[in-house]
Design a protein around this motif. Structure first.
Motif, PDB file in Angstrom:
ATOM      1  N   LYS A   1       0.839  -1.207   0.000  1.00 58.95           N
ATOM      2  CA  LYS A   1       0.000   0.000   0.000  1.00 58.95           C
ATOM      3  C   LYS A   1       0.877   1.261   0.000  1.00 58.95           C
ATOM      4  CE  LYS A   1      -3.932  -0.019   2.318  1.00 58.95           C
ATOM      5  NZ  LYS A   1      -4.920   0.109   3.411  1.00 58.95           N
ATOM      6  N   HIS A  31       2.119   1.806  -3.401  1.00 61.26           N
ATOM      7  CA  HIS A  31       0.980   2.250  -4.211  1.00 61.26           C
ATOM      8  C   HIS A  31       0.816   3.772  -4.069  1.00 61.26           C
ATOM      9  CE1 HIS A  31      -2.946   2.004  -6.096  1.00 61.26           C
ATOM     10  NE2 HIS A  31      -3.555   2.521  -5.048  1.00 61.26           N
ATOM     11  N   MET A  58       1.545   6.762  -6.768  1.00 58.77           N
ATOM     12  CA  MET A  58       0.392   7.620  -7.071  1.00 58.77           C
ATOM     13  C   MET A  58       0.788   9.100  -6.971  1.00 58.77           C
ATOM     14  SD  MET A  58      -1.967   9.584  -5.368  1.00 58.77           S
ATOM     15  CE  MET A  58      -2.559   9.067  -3.779  1.00 58.77           C
ATOM     16  N   PHE A  85       0.664  11.878  -9.953  1.00 58.03           N
ATOM     17  CA  PHE A  85      -0.084  13.138  -9.878  1.00 58.03           C
ATOM     18  C   PHE A  85       0.804  14.368 -10.016  1.00 58.03           C
ATOM     19  CE2 PHE A  85      -3.796  10.760  -8.996  1.00 58.03           C
ATOM     20  CZ  PHE A  85      -4.822  11.582  -9.403  1.00 58.03           C
ATOM     21  N   ALA A 115      -0.630   1.188 -10.694  1.00 56.97           N
ATOM     22  CA  ALA A 115      -1.494   0.093 -11.146  1.00 56.97           C
ATOM     23  C   ALA A 115      -0.962  -1.255 -10.654  1.00 56.97           C
ATOM     24  CB  ALA A 115      -1.603   0.117 -12.669  1.00 56.97           C
ATOM     25  N   GLY A 170      -1.608  -1.516  -6.954  1.00 63.32           N
ATOM     26  CA  GLY A 170      -3.049  -1.553  -6.714  1.00 63.32           C
ATOM     27  C   GLY A 170      -3.630  -2.921  -7.061  1.00 63.32           C
ATOM     28  N   MET A 220      -2.715  -5.502  -4.497  1.00 63.89           N
ATOM     29  CA  MET A 220      -3.601  -5.498  -3.309  1.00 63.89           C
ATOM     30  C   MET A 220      -4.955  -6.125  -3.622  1.00 63.89           C
ATOM     31  SD  MET A 220      -2.903  -1.956  -1.271  1.00 63.89           S
ATOM     32  CE  MET A 220      -2.987  -0.862  -2.676  1.00 63.89           C
ATOM     33  N   TYR A 248      -5.968  -9.306  -1.275  1.00 63.35           N
ATOM     34  CA  TYR A 248      -7.039  -9.340  -0.263  1.00 63.35           C
ATOM     35  C   TYR A 248      -8.241  -8.457  -0.616  1.00 63.35           C
ATOM     36  CZ  TYR A 248      -5.691  -4.628   1.161  1.00 63.35           C
ATOM     37  OH  TYR A 248      -5.439  -3.284   1.148  1.00 63.35           O
ATOM     38  N   ALA A 249      -7.986  -7.357  -1.374  1.00 59.74           N
ATOM     39  CA  ALA A 249      -8.997  -6.305  -1.429  1.00 59.74           C
ATOM     40  C   ALA A 249     -10.231  -6.708  -2.245  1.00 59.74           C
ATOM     41  CB  ALA A 249      -8.384  -5.013  -1.970  1.00 59.74           C
ATOM     42  N   LYS A 265     -14.353   3.671  -7.394  1.00 63.73           N
ATOM     43  CA  LYS A 265     -12.935   4.055  -7.483  1.00 63.73           C
ATOM     44  C   LYS A 265     -12.320   3.540  -8.781  1.00 63.73           C
ATOM     45  CE  LYS A 265      -8.324   3.253  -5.932  1.00 63.73           C
ATOM     46  NZ  LYS A 265      -7.310   2.992  -4.940  1.00 63.73           N
ATOM     47  N   VAL A 287     -10.605   5.537 -11.848  1.00 64.89           N
ATOM     48  CA  VAL A 287      -9.227   5.259 -12.287  1.00 64.89           C
ATOM     49  C   VAL A 287      -9.200   5.074 -13.813  1.00 64.89           C
ATOM     50  CG1 VAL A 287      -7.349   3.573 -12.211  1.00 64.89           C
ATOM     51  CG2 VAL A 287      -8.418   4.323 -10.088  1.00 64.89           C
ATOM     52  N   LEU A 291      -9.159   8.395 -15.222  1.00 69.83           N
ATOM     53  CA  LEU A 291      -7.832   9.008 -15.051  1.00 69.83           C
ATOM     54  C   LEU A 291      -6.858   8.502 -16.114  1.00 69.83           C
ATOM     55  CD1 LEU A 291      -6.544  10.981 -12.989  1.00 69.83           C
ATOM     56  CD2 LEU A 291      -5.666   8.975 -11.792  1.00 69.83           C
ATOM     57  N   ILE A 315     -11.320  10.081  -5.660  1.00 72.00           N
ATOM     58  CA  ILE A 315     -10.745   8.742  -5.458  1.00 72.00           C
ATOM     59  C   ILE A 315     -10.258   8.576  -4.015  1.00 72.00           C
ATOM     60  CG2 ILE A 315      -8.853   7.201  -6.106  1.00 72.00           C
ATOM     61  CD1 ILE A 315      -9.095   8.302  -8.981  1.00 72.00           C
ATOM     62  N   VAL A 373     -11.655   5.809  -1.275  1.00 73.39           N
ATOM     63  CA  VAL A 373     -10.841   4.700  -0.770  1.00 73.39           C
ATOM     64  C   VAL A 373     -10.550   4.838   0.730  1.00 73.39           C
ATOM     65  CG1 VAL A 373      -8.510   5.593  -1.269  1.00 73.39           C
ATOM     66  CG2 VAL A 373      -8.965   3.183  -1.473  1.00 73.39           C
ATOM     67  N   LYS A 395     -14.576   5.172   2.408  1.00 76.38           N
ATOM     68  CA  LYS A 395     -15.399   4.015   2.003  1.00 76.38           C
ATOM     69  C   LYS A 395     -16.874   4.289   2.338  1.00 76.38           C
ATOM     70  CE  LYS A 395     -11.734   0.515   2.974  1.00 76.38           C
ATOM     71  NZ  LYS A 395     -10.628   1.362   2.603  1.00 76.38           N
TER      72      LYS A 395
HETATM   73  C1  HEM Z   1      -4.438   1.921 -11.033  1.00 73.61           C
HETATM   74  C2  HEM Z   1      -5.399   1.305 -10.468  1.00 73.61           C
HETATM   75  C3  HEM Z   1      -5.628   1.229  -8.983  1.00 73.61           C
HETATM   76  C4  HEM Z   1      -5.952   0.100  -8.297  1.00 73.61           C
HETATM   77  C5  HEM Z   1      -6.152  -1.295  -8.876  1.00 73.61           C
HETATM   78  C6  HEM Z   1      -6.067   0.466  -6.897  1.00 73.61           C
HETATM   79  C7  HEM Z   1      -6.385  -0.397  -5.866  1.00 73.61           C
HETATM   80  C8  HEM Z   1      -6.273  -0.117  -4.521  1.00 73.61           C
HETATM   81  C9  HEM Z   1      -6.527  -1.039  -3.441  1.00 73.61           C
HETATM   82  C10 HEM Z   1      -6.987  -2.488  -3.633  1.00 73.61           C
HETATM   83  C11 HEM Z   1      -6.300  -0.397  -2.265  1.00 73.61           C
HETATM   84  C12 HEM Z   1      -6.442  -0.978  -0.842  1.00 73.61           C
HETATM   85  C13 HEM Z   1      -7.785  -0.523  -0.272  1.00 73.61           C
HETATM   86  C14 HEM Z   1      -7.919  -0.861   1.208  1.00 73.61           C
HETATM   87  O1  HEM Z   1      -7.277  -1.778   1.697  1.00 73.61           O
HETATM   88  O2  HEM Z   1      -8.718  -0.167   1.911  1.00 73.61           O
HETATM   89  C15 HEM Z   1      -5.871   0.945  -2.581  1.00 73.61           C
HETATM   90  C16 HEM Z   1      -5.518   1.899  -1.648  1.00 73.61           C
HETATM   91  C17 HEM Z   1      -5.331   3.214  -1.934  1.00 73.61           C
HETATM   92  N1  HEM Z   1      -5.415   3.799  -3.196  1.00 73.61           N
HETATM   93 FE1  HEM Z   1      -5.573   2.800  -4.966  1.00 73.61          FE
HETATM   94  N2  HEM Z   1      -5.811   1.801  -6.752  1.00 73.61           N
HETATM   95  C18 HEM Z   1      -5.552   2.323  -8.001  1.00 73.61           C
HETATM   96  C19 HEM Z   1      -5.302   3.649  -8.279  1.00 73.61           C
HETATM   97  C20 HEM Z   1      -5.302   4.677  -7.341  1.00 73.61           C
HETATM   98  C21 HEM Z   1      -5.261   6.082  -7.647  1.00 73.61           C
HETATM   99  C22 HEM Z   1      -5.219   6.671  -9.038  1.00 73.61           C
HETATM  100  C23 HEM Z   1      -5.281   6.760  -6.450  1.00 73.61           C
HETATM  101  C24 HEM Z   1      -5.288   8.234  -6.192  1.00 73.61           C
HETATM  102  C25 HEM Z   1      -5.902   9.115  -6.930  1.00 73.61           C
HETATM  103  C26 HEM Z   1      -5.298   5.782  -5.411  1.00 73.61           C
HETATM  104  C27 HEM Z   1      -5.279   6.092  -4.055  1.00 73.61           C
HETATM  105  C28 HEM Z   1      -5.235   5.164  -3.048  1.00 73.61           C
HETATM  106  C29 HEM Z   1      -4.999   5.467  -1.630  1.00 73.61           C
HETATM  107  C30 HEM Z   1      -4.739   6.863  -1.043  1.00 73.61           C
HETATM  108  C31 HEM Z   1      -5.044   4.267  -0.936  1.00 73.61           C
HETATM  109  C32 HEM Z   1      -4.833   4.038   0.574  1.00 73.61           C
HETATM  110  C33 HEM Z   1      -6.178   4.082   1.295  1.00 73.61           C
HETATM  111  C34 HEM Z   1      -6.088   3.696   2.774  1.00 73.61           C
HETATM  112  O3  HEM Z   1      -5.448   2.723   3.128  1.00 73.61           O
HETATM  113  O4  HEM Z   1      -6.681   4.380   3.599  1.00 73.61           O
HETATM  114  N3  HEM Z   1      -5.341   4.530  -5.973  1.00 73.61           N
HETATM  115  N4  HEM Z   1      -5.882   1.085  -3.959  1.00 73.61           N
END
Ligand code: HEM
Length: 140
Positions: A5, A8, A12, A16, A60, A63, A66, A70-71, A84, A88, A91, A131, A135, A138
């Motif tokens: 994470k 990720h 990200m 940006f 990507a 993400g 994850m 599990y996600a 979300k 994406v 985006l 986004i 995330v 939720k």
């Molecule tokens: C490219 C495709 C993407 C996929 C497949 C993806 C997938 C995921 C997944 C599965 C999680 C874990 C969620 C959780 O456990 O609660 C996550 C967390 C997160 N993603 Fe993405 N994501 C992508 C793109 C993005 C983009 C573009 C952004 C921002 C604009 C972003 C921002 C975040 C943030 C900030 C978290 C952490 C959230 C937290 O733990 O509180 N993601 N993402």
């Protein structure tokens, strides 16, 4: 998965940085008239686009990692995850549109003024807010 994470989020932020700054370069490029200045903007835009594409691919990869880990199992019934992922996709479409604009400038075929690029700049900002709220909060 906290390491995944973290990477990720790091990729990200890299992505940006480019999504926000590239249209700024377009604003200045659209107003530029001298030949050395035009060539300099072309180089800057191409290099920034490469960096932001690395950011996009890294985001990507981690993400999807994850999701597979599990996600998807945990959240596939929750609307926020689908919302979300839809944002994406929007985006990524914007990222590809930026590549088209880089190519237009490279061929000296820009068709827009600086005001257009100032507005284009707002689109990734809206997607970022939506986004991250989805995330982290939720909400549904
Ligand atoms: C490219 C495709 C993407 C996929 C497949 C993806 C997938 C995921 C997944 C599965 C999680 C874990 C969620 C959780 O456990 O609660 C996550 C967390 C997160 N993603 Fe993405 N994501 C992508 C793109 C993005 C983009 C573009 C952004 C921002 C604009 C972003 C921002 C975040 C943030 C900030 C978290 C952490 C959230 C937290 O733990 O509180 N993601 N993402």
């Amino acid at each position: 998965m906290p390491w995944i994470k973290a990477w990720h989020v790091i990729f990200m932020v890299t992505w940006f940085a480019g999504l926000f700054y590239l249209p700024r370069l377009f604003v200045y490029h659209a107003a530029c008239t001298d030949a050395p200045g035009l060539e300099r903007f072309k180089v800057m835009e191409r290099k920034l686009f490469i960096i932001m594409t690395i950011g996009a691919v890294g985001t990507a990869i981690f993400g999807i990692w994850m999701l597979a880990g599990y996600a998807w199992t945990a959240y596939h019934a929750n609307g926020w995850l689908h919302a979300k992922l839809a944002l994406v996709v929007a985006l990524i479409a914007y990222h590809i549109y930026c590549w088209k604009l880089v190519l237009d400038f490279r061929r000296d075929q820009n068709r827009h003024g600086h005001v257009f690029y100032r507005w284009v700049n707002e689109f990734p900002a809206l997607l970022l807010v939506a986004i991250v709220l989805l995330v982290v909060v939720k909400p549904f």
